[in-house]
Write an enzyme that holds these catalytic residues in place. Structure first.
Site, PDB file in Angstrom:
ATOM      1  N   ASP A  17     -18.175 -74.992  13.515  1.00  0.00           N
ATOM      2  CA  ASP A  17     -17.835 -75.710  14.743  1.00  0.00           C
ATOM      3  C   ASP A  17     -18.522 -77.071  14.723  1.00  0.00           C
ATOM      4  OD1 ASP A  17     -16.483 -75.556  17.460  1.00  0.00           O
ATOM      5  OD2 ASP A  17     -18.506 -76.153  18.037  1.00  0.00           O
ATOM      6  N   HIS A 168     -20.218 -75.509  24.396  1.00  0.00           N
ATOM      7  CA  HIS A 168     -20.149 -76.787  23.677  1.00  0.00           C
ATOM      8  C   HIS A 168     -21.453 -77.122  22.952  1.00  0.00           C
ATOM      9  CE1 HIS A 168     -16.181 -77.460  25.254  1.00  0.00           C
ATOM     10  NE2 HIS A 168     -16.628 -77.271  26.480  1.00  0.00           N
ATOM     11  N   ASP A 173     -21.135 -71.984  19.708  1.00  0.00           N
ATOM     12  CA  ASP A 173     -19.677 -71.838  19.635  1.00  0.00           C
ATOM     13  C   ASP A 173     -19.245 -71.221  18.307  1.00  0.00           C
ATOM     14  OD1 ASP A 173     -19.557 -72.880  22.144  1.00  0.00           O
ATOM     15  OD2 ASP A 173     -18.500 -74.732  21.590  1.00  0.00           O
TER      16      ASP A 173
END
Length: 221
Positions: A17, A168, A173
């Site tokens: 991510d 976030h 994530d």
């Protein structure tokens, strides 16, 4: 990179991510990047990668409100060239996994091309594509019966009873995405999707999946 025919439960994965200064590939850049290894369905929390990046472009106020990373936190951090060198080594030849992975890889490969003249060639799986495909196989399964109105990472995670903390944050994530992929594995096996070559046919991120363009009816297996 040649796709090997390996049982899904034995394959090596790296779940990825990124956080960005914005979503415009021409104007924005990576501000953090994270990855967690998986061996089959086992998440290797001890084998993870997380770096804050001094971004190539200015941090926008709107993006700071989303990921919470400020200029003072990254101004003395390494640039993306050094971080991508380490990231590429960490990924090795594992299959990359991500949610809306095409977005992450577009930024990663843009900078790989810029600084190293090449891109990351690893095959990659988008958990969003897997989600949409599994819906067709399990129309009565709790989280697959109806297409979630918002089929983003957190909505799917919440439906599968995956704890969400620090939204976030790239490493958090990546961990959420790994758990979603982990939840999908029994369903994939039940669908007789048992090897990585078949898995990549239905989840290949290079199909360009994002929440705006992917057709629900595009899954054929």
């Amino acid at each position: 990179m040649k796709i090997k025919r390996t049982p899904i439960i034995e394959a090596d994965y790296v779940v990825v991510d990124t956080e960005l200064t914005g979503l415009d590939e021409k104007k924005d850049s990576i501000v953090s990047i994270a990855a967690i290894k998986m061996i089959g369905g086992r998440i290797s929390l001890e084998d993870k990668f997380y770096r804050l990046v001094n971004p190539e472009t200015e941090l926008k106020k709107e993006s700071v409100l989303i990921h919470g990373i400020t200029h003072s936190e990254v101004s003395k951090k390494p640039g993306i060239k050094k971080v991508l060198s380490e990231f590429s080594e960490f990924c090795s030849d594992n299959i990359i996994v991500g949610h809306f992975l095409a977005i992450d890889m577009s930024f990663i490969n843009r900078d790989m091309k810029k600084f190293f003249g090449t891109t990351i060639k690893n095959p990659g799986i988008d958990t969003y594509l897997l989600y949409r495909c599994l819906r067709k196989k399990f129309p009565e399964q709790k989280c697959l019966a109806d297409l979630l109105k918002d089929s983003g990472l957190y909505k799917i995670a919440k439906c599968f009873d995956i704890q969400i903390t620090d939204m976030h944050n790239a490493i958090k994530d990546a961990f959420i995405t790994a758990q979603i992929f982990q939840r999908f594995m029994p369903l994939l096996r039940e669908s007789e999707i048992e090897t990585t070559d078949v898995l990549l046919k239905i989840g290949d991120y290079s199909k360009g999946a994002d929440k705006y363009s992917q057709s629900e009816e595009s899954c054929n297996f």
